[in-house]
Design a protein around this motif. Structure first.
Motif, PDB file in Angstrom:
ATOM      1  N   LEU A 119     -98.960 -52.403  27.063  1.00 37.40           N
ATOM      2  CA  LEU A 119     -97.713 -53.145  27.229  1.00 37.40           C
ATOM      3  C   LEU A 119     -97.670 -54.393  26.356  1.00 37.40           C
ATOM      4  N   ALA A 120     -98.825 -54.927  26.005  1.00 42.75           N
ATOM      5  CA  ALA A 120     -98.873 -56.127  25.163  1.00 42.75           C
ATOM      6  C   ALA A 120     -98.675 -55.808  23.685  1.00 42.75           C
ATOM      7  N   SER A 121     -98.723 -54.538  23.330  1.00 41.59           N
ATOM      8  CA  SER A 121     -98.594 -54.148  21.926  1.00 41.59           C
ATOM      9  C   SER A 121     -97.139 -54.208  21.480  1.00 41.59           C
ATOM     10  N   VAL A 122     -96.930 -54.277  20.166  1.00 45.43           N
ATOM     11  CA  VAL A 122     -95.576 -54.324  19.616  1.00 45.43           C
ATOM     12  C   VAL A 122     -94.853 -53.009  19.857  1.00 45.43           C
ATOM     13  N   GLN A 123     -95.553 -51.894  19.646  1.00 48.78           N
ATOM     14  CA  GLN A 123     -94.964 -50.574  19.836  1.00 48.78           C
ATOM     15  C   GLN A 123     -95.950 -49.738  20.657  1.00 48.78           C
ATOM     16  N   PRO A 124     -95.734 -49.628  22.005  1.00 45.65           N
ATOM     17  CA  PRO A 124     -96.714 -48.979  22.883  1.00 45.65           C
ATOM     18  C   PRO A 124     -97.098 -47.561  22.469  1.00 45.65           C
ATOM     19  N   VAL A 125     -96.143 -46.738  22.072  1.00 42.60           N
ATOM     20  CA  VAL A 125     -96.464 -45.350  21.739  1.00 42.60           C
ATOM     21  C   VAL A 125     -97.345 -45.288  20.488  1.00 42.60           C
ATOM     22  N   THR A 126     -97.017 -46.041  19.466  1.00 43.42           N
ATOM     23  CA  THR A 126     -97.845 -46.085  18.257  1.00 43.42           C
ATOM     24  C   THR A 126     -99.235 -46.619  18.585  1.00 43.42           C
TER      25      THR A 126
END
Length: 487
Positions: free
Chosen positions: A288-295
């Motif tokens: 959730l902290a990432s810019v693009q969760p799926v990537t």
């Protein structure tokens, strides 16, 4: 039987049946079964929808988001089946607008068309807003609010130029985009399965699907309902291919088949992708902290390049969805203008030499660009889009169910078995969704909806047909062009 109940969509050719419904053929029938499928599948854009909204379910209940997707997605499929029957009985441009107008009255039909029309336009705007940061991120560029608005407007302009040129160009673009997305995403999915089975990265077991991984701190009921919004955001726009019914060959059969196949395919494909993403996911907090969760999830599994390829396919899919939504929204405006139920109806109902309602296409672009000014409230814009769709389809389902009980609905080429149970179930589900969507953000979403409804009342009040007291069912102007040119 009474009213339209004596009509039979199974026995009459396209244009002849359209005339039985009170309309002269005006649009060009050039779309086949695959194009009808591509329009519906392209609208849903399951990969784009999941990539850009995956966090909606994950932040609510963590890995357990899989079950709200399965259950709520299944209920969305029931809505899709019911809408498919409605569009089979009434293969008319304008979709829900025309269907509700005939079964529930002119005022209710116009308002339903208005809500779904706004949903199309807001979704066009929100899709372009979502795409801009991702595309710019590939080049290391970051923009402020006005830069975001300008870039989103540029994407809307590209979509408009595709749509206004010709139906052939827009459908070829959509067809190519859907084929590329299907093939490439299938290959990527196979790659994920292979990596999970034979790779060295840790994989969660099935029991992980029954945990919230620390995201829920109390009762799980409301979080589960919020997570159920994910399939409702992704699996929507059910009557989009129905809006192109007067441009589709053998529409009473081709359109509902395309709608059912596209919706069920999107649901199945989306279920597999979400399952793989959850099983391959590391810690929820990191994702959730990432810019693009799926990537972020796919990078250690497939490698950075393939993960970015998947992201690129999501961008392509979401832009294809924007093109289709604009096409459908313009057809709703054109259908209302054909009935003389819009100000400047003669302009909205005019067709260019390619039989495209070009003025309506440009108006959808203008309203969508204005909507991007609200980009700081992107999540609110999405919620309003979904609740407008849910409300519109809820009215459509209710009028169809009552019409079938009264025998006032034409015999459709595609019919839902067990409709006496399925239709009421979908109506209750639609009402539940409306409550959850508004409850989640009552001030902003509720106020936005109030403005949309009041605006609809004002526009309807100043429409020519309203002022003259006319309750038109069929067209009031614009003769059809030569049939040879339309075929």
């Amino acid at each position: 039987m009474s009213g339209d109940g004596a009509l039979d969509a199974r026995q009459t050719a396209d244009d002849a049946y359209l005339e039985e419904l009170g309309y002269k053929p005006q649009l060009s029938r050039k779309l086949g079964q695959f194009s009808a499928f591509a329009l519906q599948f392209g609208t849903i854009a399951p990969i784009g929808g999941i990539v850009f909204t995956f966090a909606v379910g994950l932040v609510a209940v963590g890995p357990a988001m899989f079950w709200p997707w399965v259950i709520a997605g299944g209920l969305q499929m029931l809505i899709a089946l019911c809408v498919a029957e409605a569009c089979s009985a009434y293969p008319i441009a304008g979709g829900a607008y025309n269907i509700v107008s005939r079964l529930g009255g002119s005022f209710l039909g116009w308002q339903t068309g208005w809500w779904i029309e706004l949903a199309h336009i807001f979704s066009l705007a929100s899709s372009c807003i979502a795409l801009v940061p991702v595309i710019l991120g590939w080049f290391g560029v970051s923009l402020g609010h006005w830069g975001l608005v300008g870039a989103a407007a540029a994407l809307i302009l590209i979509s408009t130029l595709i749509n206004v040129t010709s139906v052939k160009l827009s459908t070829r673009f959509v067809n190519a985009g859907v084929v590329a997305t299907l093939i490439a995403c299938a290959l990527v999915s196979v790659g994920v399965v292979a990596a999970l089975l034979f790779g060295n990265d840790p994989v969660h077991g099935a029991d992980y699907l029954f945990t919230s991984d620390g995201t829920v701190k109390g009762s799980v009921i409301l979080p589960l309902l919020y997570a159920a919004l994910l399939p409702c955001i992704v699996l929507n726009g059910f009557d989009v291919s129905g809006n192109a019914s007067e441009e589709t060959k053998d529409a009473a059969r081709a359109v509902p088949k395309a709608m059912v196949r596209a919706n069920l395919g999107s649901y199945g494909f989306g279920t597999v992708v979400i399952l793989l993403l959850i099983l391959a996911m590391g810690r929820v907090s990191d994702t959730l902290a990432s810019v693009q969760p799926v990537t972020f999830i796919l990078s250690p599994v497939l490698g950075h390049d393939l993960a970015k390829l998947f992201e690129g396919l999501a961008v392509l899919g979401l832009f294809v969805s924007a093109v289709v939504l604009q096409l459908a929204g313009a057809r709703v405006l054109w259908a209302q203008a054909r009935d003389n139920k819009l100000p400047l109806s003669s302009r909205f109902s005019a067709l260019n030499k390619e039989y495209v309602p070009s003025f309506a296409v440009w108006i959808t672009a203008g309203v969508a660009v204005l909507s991007t000014l609200w980009s700081s409230l992107y999540v609110v814009l999405i919620a309003m889009t979904v609740v407008l769709w849910v409300t519109g389809y809820g009215v459509l389902l209710t009028t169809m169910w009552l019409g079938k009980l009264r025998g006032t609905v034409p015999t459709a080429a595609y019919r839902v078995r067990g409709w006496r149970v399925i239709f009421p179930l979908t109506i209750v589900w639609s009402l539940t969704l409306c409550v959850v969507l508004i409850y989640q953000n009552p001030r902003q979403v509720g106020l936005g909806l109030l403005i949309a409804f009041v605006a609809g009342l004002v526009v309807y009040a100043v429409s020519p047909a309203r002022n003259s007291g006319r309750n038109t069912v069929g067209p009031v102007s614009a003769e059809a062009g030569p049939s040879a040119d339309r075929s």
